[in-house]
Design a protein around this motif. Structure first.
Motif, PDB file in Angstrom:
ATOM      1  N   GLY A  63      -2.338 -13.314  -0.588  1.00  0.00           N
ATOM      2  CA  GLY A  63      -3.043 -12.063  -1.052  1.00  0.00           C
ATOM      3  C   GLY A  63      -3.540 -11.093   0.035  1.00  0.00           C
ATOM      4  O   GLY A  63      -3.746 -10.055   0.035  1.00  0.00           O
TER       5      GLY A  63
ATOM      6  N   LYS B 162      -3.121  -9.633   3.520  1.00  0.00           N
ATOM      7  CA  LYS B 162      -1.773  -9.029   3.879  1.00  0.00           C
ATOM      8  C   LYS B 162      -1.901  -8.663   5.608  1.00  0.00           C
ATOM      9  O   LYS B 162      -2.970  -8.449   5.900  1.00  0.00           O
ATOM     10  CB  LYS B 162      -1.649  -7.816   3.216  1.00  0.00           C
ATOM     11  CG  LYS B 162      -1.389  -7.489   1.793  1.00  0.00           C
ATOM     12  CD  LYS B 162      -0.434  -8.677   1.457  1.00  0.00           C
ATOM     13  CE  LYS B 162      -0.310  -8.741  -0.205  1.00  0.00           C
ATOM     14  NZ  LYS B 162       0.562  -9.706  -0.616  1.00  0.00           N
TER      15      LYS B 162
ATOM     16  N   ILE C 267      -9.118 -12.334  -1.378  1.00  0.00           N
ATOM     17  CA  ILE C 267      -8.886 -11.583  -2.487  1.00  0.00           C
ATOM     18  C   ILE C 267      -8.780 -12.425  -3.407  1.00  0.00           C
ATOM     19  O   ILE C 267      -9.061 -12.005  -4.689  1.00  0.00           O
ATOM     20  CB  ILE C 267      -7.605 -10.620  -2.260  1.00  0.00           C
ATOM     21  CG1 ILE C 267      -7.303  -9.637  -3.490  1.00  0.00           C
ATOM     22  CG2 ILE C 267      -6.511 -11.511  -1.981  1.00  0.00           C
ATOM     23  CD1 ILE C 267      -8.562  -8.697  -3.774  1.00  0.00           C
ATOM     24  N   GLU C 268      -8.325 -13.643  -3.546  1.00  0.00           N
ATOM     25  CA  GLU C 268      -7.858 -14.592  -4.728  1.00  0.00           C
ATOM     26  C   GLU C 268      -9.227 -15.056  -5.225  1.00  0.00           C
ATOM     27  O   GLU C 268      -9.210 -15.562  -6.118  1.00  0.00           O
ATOM     28  CB  GLU C 268      -7.000 -15.737  -4.236  1.00  0.00           C
ATOM     29  CG  GLU C 268      -5.568 -15.448  -3.596  1.00  0.00           C
ATOM     30  CD  GLU C 268      -5.231 -14.903  -2.196  1.00  0.00           C
ATOM     31  OE1 GLU C 268      -6.236 -14.578  -1.562  1.00  0.00           O
ATOM     32  OE2 GLU C 268      -4.044 -14.770  -2.076  1.00  0.00           O
TER      33      GLU C 268
ATOM     34  N   GLY D 236       0.006  -0.691  -3.070  1.00  0.00           N
ATOM     35  CA  GLY D 236      -0.901  -1.795  -3.282  1.00  0.00           C
ATOM     36  C   GLY D 236      -1.147  -2.782  -2.212  1.00  0.00           C
ATOM     37  O   GLY D 236      -1.963  -3.768  -2.182  1.00  0.00           O
ATOM     38  N   VAL D 237      -0.445  -2.526  -1.016  1.00  0.00           N
ATOM     39  CA  VAL D 237      -0.582  -3.755   0.005  1.00  0.00           C
ATOM     40  C   VAL D 237      -1.823  -3.395   0.830  1.00  0.00           C
ATOM     41  O   VAL D 237      -2.510  -4.515   1.194  1.00  0.00           O
ATOM     42  CB  VAL D 237       0.800  -3.374   0.863  1.00  0.00           C
ATOM     43  CG1 VAL D 237       0.389  -2.387   2.180  1.00  0.00           C
ATOM     44  CG2 VAL D 237       0.859  -4.783   1.639  1.00  0.00           C
TER      45      VAL D 237
ATOM     46  N   THR E 275      -4.538  -2.777  -0.845  1.00  0.00           N
ATOM     47  CA  THR E 275      -5.632  -3.139  -1.755  1.00  0.00           C
ATOM     48  C   THR E 275      -6.470  -4.181  -1.687  1.00  0.00           C
ATOM     49  O   THR E 275      -7.832  -4.128  -1.723  1.00  0.00           O
ATOM     50  CB  THR E 275      -5.079  -2.897  -3.296  1.00  0.00           C
ATOM     51  OG1 THR E 275      -4.183  -1.642  -3.232  1.00  0.00           O
ATOM     52  CG2 THR E 275      -5.914  -2.826  -4.200  1.00  0.00           C
ATOM     53  N   PRO E 276      -6.041  -5.276  -1.557  1.00  0.00           N
ATOM     54  CA  PRO E 276      -6.660  -6.553  -1.247  1.00  0.00           C
ATOM     55  C   PRO E 276      -7.764  -6.241  -0.071  1.00  0.00           C
ATOM     56  O   PRO E 276      -9.039  -6.658  -0.501  1.00  0.00           O
ATOM     57  CB  PRO E 276      -5.757  -7.676  -0.787  1.00  0.00           C
ATOM     58  CG  PRO E 276      -4.378  -7.306  -1.394  1.00  0.00           C
ATOM     59  CD  PRO E 276      -4.584  -5.850  -1.069  1.00  0.00           C
TER      60      PRO E 276
ATOM     61  N   ILE F 141     -10.515  -3.981  -1.504  1.00  0.00           N
ATOM     62  CA  ILE F 141     -11.449  -4.678  -2.505  1.00  0.00           C
ATOM     63  C   ILE F 141     -12.427  -5.702  -1.902  1.00  0.00           C
ATOM     64  O   ILE F 141     -13.553  -5.817  -2.123  1.00  0.00           O
ATOM     65  CB  ILE F 141     -10.679  -5.024  -3.496  1.00  0.00           C
ATOM     66  CG1 ILE F 141      -9.868  -4.245  -4.302  1.00  0.00           C
ATOM     67  CG2 ILE F 141     -11.336  -5.991  -4.607  1.00  0.00           C
ATOM     68  CD1 ILE F 141      -8.993  -4.390  -5.664  1.00  0.00           C
TER      69      ILE F 141
END
Lengths: 161, 781
Positions: free
Chosen positions: A37, A39, A77-78, A102-103, A105-106, A109
């Motif tokens: 997750g 990246k 992110i996990e 979405g790449v 996004t982790p 967040i």
């Protein structure tokens, strides 16, 4: 090259791994522990896609060596959602259409969570400043900033109710 | 669904200026022009995207996340020279290194046949695609791939790649179109002959193609003008800048089947181009498109897929290649730098009399710079009988250029929209009013010939004129407001979609369009609208090339338009089948069963979609339908900006104070993601305008190939990007949809330049308008 044995904590769980001295934490997370997750966008600390929290600070995992994780407490992110419940930031990003490809996004967040943990009611300027090391090429940031604002509001409501 | 028509309506299903959450936008404004006769239940709403949970939890699998058992890791050796002959390549040392499994060079590729190949958005010569994948004989840019290694891990692979010895003979290099066009310039390609006016000539040249379009009498038009302005503009090379680097895993299995997993805008393009390069039948290649971390046109070309395949064939194992950020900058994309001259003449009453432009774009190492679309778009917003446009596609020693969001149009608009503004100013007319007096409309003939069908150029400009932002006061000195308008096409190409009805009333939707920004959902919503069920009851899946009918690239602003259309058609087939099933239940004829909003009824009987789906086994078995489309009713899109800037005269830094993006989208299927396209395109345009450029050293190498030095906009550089959705239905699409993804990048550089001019009087003729460039202009003016 001799491997190094590292004992650490990832997303609340004790974790052990072997890594080469030259392997970054990003490589270890992705290739050794298969936590993909997080990246890789640049591998030199300039895009923020690999942002993780390490001992309460956000860092680009590509600029940390795997060996440096010894004894650390790492959040990726996990580990943001709790069981089957998404974090308010994750909900807000979905409701607010804050991601396109979405790449990034982790990274956003994880970084945003660290912001709200330390500053539950940030101004727009504070959000923009905090997220300035996370590049997004799709959204123009508008919906990301709004989603962080929305999550902050929701979390504050929950905290006071 | 009937074809849509237009009439004024005061409210829209998609309130402009209000996002899904967060604070309401300032001066919320709804343009008084929307689709009117159609009302929708699903189209125009804002459901959570189907792939959302995967993408906010890190679970979505992008290409680099794939790890097949036994995978070898690769690295590519790239040219350090901008232009050089390859005397020899010695791979022996690399091959002997511990952990190295295979090395390949261009010698491992079959000889390229001299034929054309469809590379996603048009044809090019196979030898060019070939040469770009692995250089043969010559390297044409720094970053040009020369050889590749497969090894135990990426570190060993990189060390081995660096142990390959290449003997280069450096050659003179050309970085700009005017340099490469000079009479004494050496040829990049000894076999390149200029194509002129559609005919192949025998002129050896670095100009691959010269296009010319003309109408009316330009000389007469200028002679009859009261004001004529002519200026020349240059724009720097910029990159698409997707956050995810290119990646591929290939497995050439022992049965001869080649399986490729990669990040691409078009899995079928990868399949077909790889098939041509490697001379393998398409039926032997399966391409699985992984999640894609941005593309913007830059992930249409094939770069590493054939190389990974060759390495896999040599080793019998899966081979994975992932680019570094530097590889991405020097080995892929970018968009062409340009040199554009524009001349506009108008009469005192504000009527444009003549339009003339010459565009020379840097194609990079191989022909194909998208200069022709630039020429088609340069005056696309204007209705003028006298025009002349010349376009030159010029090869230079930079990476082979790739599409970048409305490819070619932004450079053209940067030039044209500034000259238009200057003419308006000299005539003492409001810039929006001047554009409106000359706006293209239905029936206007574009420079390249076609007459427009229903378009929204006037409506977009009216929305700009009437937007509260346009009348808002500016707050201080060195501030200025600029406007600009731009156009981009919408292409049809080909799409396929299958719907499989489940007995619980949900529907699996199978499609082949890479989802870069929420198109699973915008496609699913169109099927849901026809079926009369909720968007969430459609379960969309993007699948590999073996599992769905041919589908063209996610590009040309076509995915929601065309694959959505295929979903619409498949859903209509499902409705027809469901009517037949209900007829069977009630022992009536299918044409006696009516369908509305998911309810099937006849003579007092009625049954909902879900209940009918549950009975499918009893009424004839599974319900499934496939539709394929090659749509013609494309709807081009106009976009405009209002932008306020403040220029710091001490440093030349330009701050964006306020930005409003206006765009005719036909029908916003998912308004949040439409706004997202407008905001994202605008932001890329802002970066292009103010910061981004390839700094090329004297030796033709890139000096800023990192995301620190290639400065893309951050959250801190920008204000909120306000959006104003205009909906002038595309009469060619069942729901009125137009292409949305691209037109929004076209106006920002010009709008910002016009704002800078109003702020400080400097006319910016070069991109980027970075602090030193603006400072120098301010000092001069």
């Amino acid at each position: 090259m001799q491997s190094i044995h590292v004992r650490t904590k990832i997303n609340g769980q004790a974790a052990e791994f072997l890594c080469e001295p030259r392997q970054s934490l990003l490589e270890v997370l992705r290739d050794v522990l298969r936590l993909t997750g997080t990246k890789e966008g640049c591998n030199d600390g300039n895009c923020g896609a690999c942002t993780v929290e390490m001992d309460g600070r956000i860092v680009p995992a590509c600029l940390v060596l795997g060996a440096e994780a010894e004894g650390a407490d790492i959040l990726t992110i996990e580990g943001i959602a709790e069981g089957s419940a998404l974090h308010e930031l994750q909900n807000a990003f979905l409701e607010g259409a804050a991601l396109q490809c979405g790449v990034c996004t982790p990274g956003f967040i994880v970084a945003s969570k660290a912001l709200l943990d330390s500053n539950p009611d940030p101004t727009e300027e504070e959000i923009r400043f905090w997220l300035a090391n996370n590049l997004c090429r799709c959204t123009g940031y508008d919906k990301i900033v709004r989603s962080v604002q929305a999550a902050a509001e929701k979390m504050q409501q929950e905290a006071t109710s | 669904m009937s074809t849509s028509t237009l009439e004024p309506k005061s409210t829209s299903a998609a309130p402009a200026g209000k996002s899904g959450n967060g604070a309401p936008r300032r001066d919320s404004y709804e343009p008084n022009m929307v689709l009117a006769t159609q009302t929708f239940d699903v189209v125009g709403t804002r459901p959570v995207r189907h792939d959302g949970a995967d993408k906010v939890t890190g679970r979505a699998l992008y290409g680099a996340d794939l790890a097949l058992a036994g995978t070898l890791h690769g690295a590519i050796l790239r040219s350090p020279h901008a232009h050089a002959r390859i005397r020899s390549v010695d791979t022996s040392k690399a091959e002997q290194m511990d952990g190295v499994h295979a090395v390949v060079t261009a010698d491992d590729l079959p000889e390229a046949e001299d034929k054309l190949v469809d590379v996603g958005e048009g044809d090019t010569r196979l030898s060019y695609v070939h040469g770009n994948v692995l250089a043969r004989g010559k390297v044409l840019y720094q970053g040009h791939a020369v050889a590749a290694v497969a090894a135990r891990n990426q570190h060993v692979a990189l060390e081995a790649a660096n142990a390959i010895v290449v003997d280069y003979e450096p050659l003179p290099s050309y970085m700009t179109a005017p340099e490469a066009m000079a009479a004494d310039a050496e040829l990049l390609h000894s076999d390149l002959r200029m194509k002129e006016f559609g005919e192949q000539t025998d002129k050896p040249s670095n100009v691959a193609e010269h296009f010319h379009w003309t109408a009316g009498d330009v000389a007469e038009g200028f002679a009859g003008s009261d004001v004529v302005v002519e200026r020349t503009f240059d724009t720097a090379t910029v990159h698409q800048g997707y956050i995810e680097p290119h990646n591929v895993t290939a497995l050439w299995n022992h049965d001869g089947r080649l399986h490729i997993w990669c990040s691409t805008q078009g899995a079928f393009v990868v399949r077909d181009v790889t098939s041509k390069i490697l001379e393998v039948p398409v039926s032997n290649i399966k391409v699985t498109p992984m999640e894609i971390g941005g593309g913007f046109g830059g992930k249409i070309p094939v770069y590493m897929e054939p190389v990974a395949a060759l390495l896999s064939r040599k080793t019998g194992r899966p081979v994975k290649l992932v680019m570094s950020r530097e590889d991405v900058f020097t080995g892929t994309g970018p968009t062409p730098g340009s040199h554009v001259r524009v001349k506009v003449g108008a009469t005192a009453d504000g009527k444009i009399q003549a339009l003339e432009a010459t565009l020379a774009y840097e194609a990079g190492a191989y022909p194909g710079s998208f200069v022709a679309p630039g020429g088609m778009c340069v005056f696309a917003a204007y209705d003028c009988a006298n025009l002349s446009v010349d376009c030159y596609d010029v090869v230079v020693n930079k990476p082979s250029s790739a599409a970048y969001r409305a490819p070619g149009a932004t450079q053209a608009a940067f030039a044209a929209e500034q000259v238009i503004d200057e003419v308006a100013s000299k005539l003492g007319l409001d810039p929006v009013d001047f554009r409106l007096r000359n706006a293209a409309k239905e029936g206007t003939r574009r420079a390249d010939g076609p007459k427009y069908r229903r378009i929204g150029c006037e409506e977009v400009l009216q929305a700009v004129r009437d937007h509260p932002h346009y009348a808002a006061p500016l707050a201080g000195p060195n501030q200025g407001r600029g406007v600009a308008v731009g156009f981009w096409f919408n292409v049809g190409l080909e799409s396929s979609c299958t719907l499989n009805v489940n007995t619980d009333g949900t529907v699996h939707l199978v499609e082949g369009s890479t989802d870069i920004g929420g198109t699973r959902t915008s496609i699913a919503m169109q099927a849901a609208e026809v079926l009369g069920i909720a968007a969430e009851e459609i379960l969309p899946e993007v699948v590999d090339t073996d599992s769905v009918g041919f589908t063209s690239v996610t590009g040309g602003s076509r995915t929601t338009f065309a694959t959505g259309w295929a979903a619409h058609d498949a859903a209509q087939k499902i409705v027809a089948e469901m009517r037949a099933r209900a007829a069977k239940l009630w022992s009536v004829e299918a044409d006696q069963v009516q369908h509305a909003k998911g309810m099937y009824s006849s003579n007092g009987n009625s049954i909902g979609f879900r209940d009918l789906a549950a009975l499918s086994s009893k009424t004839g078995g599974p319900v499934s339908a496939t539709a394929t489309v090659k749509p013609r009713g494309v709807g081009g899109s106009f976009a405009a900006n209002i932008v306020d800037v403040e220029v710091d005269p001490e440093t030349g830094k330009v701050e964006i104070l306020r930005f409003t993006a206006v765009q005719d989208v036909g029908k916003a299927v998912h308004p949040s993601y439409v706004e997202g396209q407008m905001q994202g395109g605008s932001t890329q345009g802002i970066g292009w305008a103010l910061n981004e450029e390839y700094f090329m050293g004297a030796d033709g190498t890139m000096e800023n190939s990192s995301l620190l030095d290639y400065r893309m906009p951050t959250a801190l550089d920008l204000p909120m990007i306000d959006t104003c959705i205009v909906e002038v239905a595309n009469p060619g699409h069942p729901f009125g949809v137009r292409g949305v993804g691209e037109a929004n990048i076209v106006p920002p550089p010009a709008a910002i330049a016009n704002a800078i001019h109003r702020a400080v009087g400097a006319r910016m003729q070069r991109l980027p308008m970075s602090p030193p460039a603006v400072w120098a202009e301010v000092a001069e003016s």
